[in-house]
Design a protein around this motif. Structure first.
Motif, mmCIF file in Angstrom:
data_model
loop_
_atom_site.group_PDB
_atom_site.id
_atom_site.type_symbol
_atom_site.label_atom_id
_atom_site.label_comp_id
_atom_site.label_asym_id
_atom_site.label_seq_id
_atom_site.Cartn_x
_atom_site.Cartn_y
_atom_site.Cartn_z
ATOM 1 N N ARG A 141 32.826 40.157 38.873
ATOM 2 C CA ARG A 141 34.188 39.836 39.918
ATOM 3 C C ARG A 141 34.187 40.763 41.132
ATOM 4 N NH1 ARG A 141 37.162 41.952 36.622
ATOM 5 N NH2 ARG A 141 37.604 44.045 37.328
ATOM 6 N N LYS A 142 33.522 41.947 41.042
ATOM 7 C CA LYS A 142 33.657 42.733 42.436
ATOM 8 C C LYS A 142 32.461 42.695 43.415
ATOM 9 C CE LYS A 142 37.363 45.728 41.135
ATOM 10 N NZ LYS A 142 37.916 47.143 40.999
ATOM 11 N N ARG A 146 32.588 38.451 44.998
ATOM 12 C CA ARG A 146 33.118 39.032 46.448
ATOM 13 C C ARG A 146 32.125 38.645 47.408
ATOM 14 N NH1 ARG A 146 35.949 44.620 46.533
ATOM 15 N NH2 ARG A 146 37.634 43.541 45.409
#
Length: 223
Positions: A141-142, A146
């Motif tokens: 996710r990060k 991203r």
């Protein structure tokens, strides 16, 4: 065809096209994004390296991408009718029904674009996140999503444009939308004006999608 008659038909066709493309893209992102990420994670050297699973996923994606859309559209008629039957509409024709083959065609296409985008993320960032004890979901996710976001938006733009083209193909079997308008009222009635208007509208839609996609991608890459 006089403009007064063409205008309401064109408006209806636009609504049907936007409905098909909109629902298809929602399902495509919901399925294709995690599928593309899984292709990276399960590959040799990935965070969840499981080569046999990766090969199965890759095979399924490649099979989905190997069919020309018109052939896929016809081949999926029984499956489309079954899926629509779950919603009380046992039909393979119409705007709603076309979301099924459009999604089946778009998901593997988008999944490969996602895979390519995620693979471009700097491996050092992933290793740094691992060194700090980040879990796989957090890294995905990060870090992966991203960092790959500008490229993912570009891939999404390409997919939307492809789905717009696929939706026009669907007009061959009376699915509604701009393709159906062009074939039923333009081609079959030898109405060059209707054909020209439909082509111009499709060009405008594609150009608009590309401009918006490029703008968003550039903004994200400079954030």
């Amino acid at each position: 065809m006089p403009w007064d008659e063409l205008r309401p038909l064109l408006w209806t066709a636009l609504q049907e096209t936007f409905t098909m493309v909109g629902w298809t893209m929602l399902l495509t992102v919901a399925i294709g994004l995690p599928l593309g990420i899984l292709l990276v994670l399960t590959d040799k050297g990935g965070l969840l390296a499981v080569p046999p699973v990766n090969k199965v996923l890759g095979f399924v994606v490649n099979v989905g991408r190997s069919f020309p859309f018109l052939i896929l559209l016809v081949a999926l008629i029984p499956f489309t009718r079954w899926v629509m039957g779950l919603f009380g509409q046992a039909t393979a024709i119409g705007t709603d029904a076309m979301v099924v083959p459009l999604t089946v065609a778009a998901v593997p296409f988008f999944a490969r674009l996602v895979e390519t985008s995620v693979r471009e993320v700097d491996r050092g960032l992933v290793e740094a996140a691992q060194a700090m004890g980040a879990s796989v979901p957090v890294i995905v996710r990060k870090v992966l999503v991203r960092e790959a976001l500008p490229s993912l938006v570009s891939g999404l733009t390409v997919t939307v444009i492809a789905v717009v083209g696929y939706s026009a193909f669907a007009g061959v079997i009376g699915a509604g939308g701009l393709g159906d308008l062009a074939i039923r009222y333009g081609y079959k009635n030898f109405d060059d004006r209707t054909m020209l208007v439909t082509v111009v509208v499709l060009i405008v839609i594609v150009q608009a999608v590309q401009l918006v996609g490029d703008f968003v991608s550039r903004r994200l890459s400079h954030r």
